[in-house]
Write an enzyme that holds these catalytic residues in place. Structure first.
Site, PDB file in Angstrom:
ATOM      1  N   GLY A   1     -45.735  39.334   8.609  1.00 50.24           N
ATOM      2  CA  GLY A   1     -46.895  38.606   9.107  1.00 50.24           C
ATOM      3  C   GLY A   1     -47.055  37.334   8.304  1.00 50.24           C
TER       4      GLY A   1
ATOM      5  N   HIS B   1     -35.792  40.239   6.687  1.00 54.45           N
ATOM      6  CA  HIS B   1     -36.031  40.756   8.045  1.00 54.45           C
ATOM      7  C   HIS B   1     -34.781  41.445   8.603  1.00 54.45           C
ATOM      8  CE1 HIS B   1     -40.028  39.074   8.779  1.00 54.45           C
ATOM      9  NE2 HIS B   1     -39.650  38.158   7.910  1.00 54.45           N
TER      10      HIS B   1
ATOM     11  N   LYS C   1     -38.011  44.130  29.193  1.00 52.74           N
ATOM     12  CA  LYS C   1     -37.355  43.639  30.414  1.00 52.74           C
ATOM     13  C   LYS C   1     -35.916  44.164  30.555  1.00 52.74           C
ATOM     14  CE  LYS C   1     -37.741  40.813  33.951  1.00 52.74           C
ATOM     15  NZ  LYS C   1     -38.955  40.662  34.779  1.00 52.74           N
TER      16      LYS C   1
ATOM     17  N   CYS D   1     -41.170  42.550   4.893  1.00 50.92           N
ATOM     18  CA  CYS D   1     -41.772  41.273   4.501  1.00 50.92           C
ATOM     19  C   CYS D   1     -43.246  41.471   4.097  1.00 50.92           C
ATOM     20  CB  CYS D   1     -41.593  40.250   5.617  1.00 50.92           C
ATOM     21  SG  CYS D   1     -41.866  38.571   5.041  1.00 50.92           S
ATOM     22  N   TYR D   2     -44.202  40.936   4.861  1.00 45.59           N
ATOM     23  CA  TYR D   2     -45.608  41.177   4.520  1.00 45.59           C
ATOM     24  C   TYR D   2     -45.871  42.679   4.417  1.00 45.59           C
ATOM     25  CZ  TYR D   2     -50.680  41.435   4.804  1.00 45.59           C
ATOM     26  OH  TYR D   2     -51.999  41.731   4.548  1.00 45.59           O
TER      27      TYR D   2
ATOM     28  N   GLU E   1     -34.492  43.064  11.231  1.00 46.52           N
ATOM     29  CA  GLU E   1     -34.476  43.045  12.701  1.00 46.52           C
ATOM     30  C   GLU E   1     -33.860  41.773  13.265  1.00 46.52           C
ATOM     31  OE1 GLU E   1     -36.965  42.597  10.710  1.00 46.52           O
ATOM     32  OE2 GLU E   1     -38.543  41.293  11.485  1.00 46.52           O
TER      33      GLU E   1
ATOM     34  N   ASP F   1     -39.147  43.613  38.500  1.00 46.76           N
ATOM     35  CA  ASP F   1     -40.112  44.623  38.069  1.00 46.76           C
ATOM     36  C   ASP F   1     -40.669  45.433  39.237  1.00 46.76           C
ATOM     37  OD1 ASP F   1     -39.627  43.508  35.641  1.00 46.76           O
ATOM     38  OD2 ASP F   1     -41.471  42.336  35.573  1.00 46.76           O
TER      39      ASP F   1
END
Ligand code: XMP
Length: 508
Positions: A53, A166, A364, A80-81, A168, A224
């Site tokens: 964050g 990070h 998605k 991180c944060y 990710e 969708d």
């Protein structure tokens, strides 16, 4: 089902964390840090991840959650944060780093429970101005960089872990391995969530929920609504009634395809309404883009309402909401959920008891996977984003059937050639625009006075920003030749080389 809970502390990579966890076949959801403890507890997580964050733990109003989360006795990974928050809360020390680290940094790892599968030295993505200067009691440092004394820490007894970088983000070379170690070695998860299971479980759940009641769905031709309807159709067959409003503003053959795939091949209870004339009449002489959008939205609702009246009261109305529309942002001040109606205004004109959203837990690309698992054809599953108002906002100025047909033919050639050149996966969105300007040309000995057609191709991840796609000149040359030779009405082809911003992706 085993589940990971991601607490969103306002990080920009929040959805990426969820994607990476799910890529490991582990189901996860995101909750904002503002969620109260009862909600966190009720989620019944097998592991918790604290996201990054933009804040400092010392800032007034900095994100925090109830300490009771530590009593849940599930493994925690702070990123991180998220790690700084762990250190700050558990008795360590967080300071402003003498040098902020941003971008790729080499992290030196020592063997720990979290880091045992990583190389001794590995490139990681950093983005921080604070750092941990002292870990809390019971924690061991298992990674550092030149400028950051605690790039990774762990307390194996308490099952709490943290990384300053990070994992990710794909620039962190061994990030996926680190998350894998956390999920499987540390949390002992099985990784048994997959799209096949999702389909089976959803179909079961939908059958139970719907029983012998009736469901109404607005089929738009988009991914969708197509996948949502197909899932429900698999569960309850003819109890699902689909209404497809053909406004005459779809691309070449698209409306026919909807009827063929869903009505004929799959035997849907499909009401296809040809409303082309109605829409074109209402759009006659309208040039202003916002006015076009408004008319199309209103007319769509009106046509749908007429059909809904004929169908009578239904029990459920389907919405194609997907997970990114549902995620509550951690940086938001309250728990407001973005309400997303991909067919805005419908609920007010249909008589129904409940909205049903079968895709609300999926990203998605997972929706596309479900579509594939259900056997939907690629041209529906991989369909690029297409605006609700359709070609009306790609015919600049006033709209006529003749102009729409010119655009449809040219757009079809453009899309076919892009696919032939093997570029259809890398260009995010590509389409033709019929400008309102005619220019002089020459064919044989004759003067021509025909429309200028613009080609637009962009790369993007979410449509918020975009760059123009570097389509090779020889591909552009082939496209231009084919269009000018085959589409009467087009005398000149230009390629749009404007990024977003300052332009938007669509011309109107
Ligand atoms: P812009 O033109 O705003 O487009 O850069 C961003 C993305 O949104 C799509 N778009 C729309 N989609 N209804 C939609 O459902 C609309 O009115 C609409 N306008 C733009 C556009 O195609 C691009 O993917």
């Amino acid at each position: 089902m085993q589940k990971v809970l991601i607490i969103d502390f306002g990080g920009q990579y929040i959805q990426l964390i969820a994607r990476v966890v799910r890529e490991h076949n582990v189901y996860c959801e995101i909750l904002p840090w503002t969620a109260d403890f009862e909600r966190i507890k009720a989620f019944n997580a097998d592991a918790i991840i604290f996201s990054g964050g933009p804040h400092s733990v010392y800032e007034e109003g900095a994100p925090k959650i109830s300490d009771k989360v530590f009593e849940l006795n599930v493994p925690i990974l702070g990123i991180c944060y998220g790690m700084q928050y762990l250190a700050h809360t558990l008795g360590g020390k967080v300071d402003t780093a003498p040098v902020s680290e941003y971008g790729k940094q080499t992290v030196k790892f020592t063997k720990g429970r979290l880091t045992h599968a990583l190389s001794k030295s590995s490139v990681c993505w950093m983005s921080h101005t604070d750092y941990i200067s002292q870990v809390p009691n019971g924690f061991t440092v298992v990674g550092k960089t030149e400028g950051c004394p605690v790039a990774a820490m762990e307390n194996v007894d308490k099952n709490i872990y943290g990384v300053q970088f990070h994992p990710e983000v794909k620039h962190t070379v061994e990030g996926r391995q680190l998350i894998k170690t956390f999920l499987f070695d540390i949390c002992g998860l099985k990784g048994d969530w997959n799209i096949g299971n999702f389909v089976n479980e959803s179909v079961e759940a939908l059958r139970k929920k719907i029983g012998n009641k009736r469901v109404l769905c607005a089929l738009s031709g988009g991914v969708d609504s197509a996948v949502a309807a197909t899932l429900i159709h698999k569960a309850v067959g003819k109890q699902l009634i689909c209404v497809f409003v053909d406004h005459g503003l779809m691309r070449k053959d698209e409306a026919k395809e909807v009827v063929r795939v869903f009505g004929e091949e799959r035997g849907f209870n499909l009401v296809a309404v040809n409303a082309e004339e109605r829409f074109l009449n209402r759009l006659k002489g309208v040039e202003e883009p916002e006015a076009k959008r408004k008319i199309i939205g209103e007319e769509f609702i009106r046509v749908f309402e007429e059909q809904a009246k004929k169908i009578g009261t239904v029990d459920f109305l389907v919405q194609g909401t997907i997970y990114p529309d549902v995620i509550e942002s951690g940086s938001a001040t309250g728990d407001t959920i973005k309400s997303h109606h991909n067919v805005g205004g419908l609920p007010s004109v249909v008589q129904f008891d409940e909205i049903i959203e079968p895709l609300r837990d999926l990203f998605k690309d997972e929706v596309r996977e479900v579509g594939r698992a259900l056997g939907l054809p690629d041209h529906i599953v991989d369909r690029q984003p297409f605006p609700g108002p359709g070609l009306a906002i790609r015919v600049i100025g006033d709209i006529t059937k003749e102009k729409l047909d010119i655009l449809r033919d040219a757009d079809y050639i453009f899309r076919s050639e892009i696919a032939k050149a093997g570029l259809d996966k890398e260009i995010w969105q590509y389409f033709a625009v019929l400008t309102n300007s005619r220019t002089v040309g020459v064919i044989g000995d004759h003067r021509t006075y025909r429309y200028t057609l613009a080609l637009r191709g962009v790369t993007s991840t979410d449509g918020m920003t975009a760059d123009w796609a570097r389509i090779p000149f020889d591909v552009l040359e082939t496209i231009s030749n084919h269009i000018c030779n085959n589409v009467k009405g087009v005398g000149r082809v230009v390629y749009d080389i404007t990024a977003k911003p300052p332009a938007t992706i669509e011309w109107e």
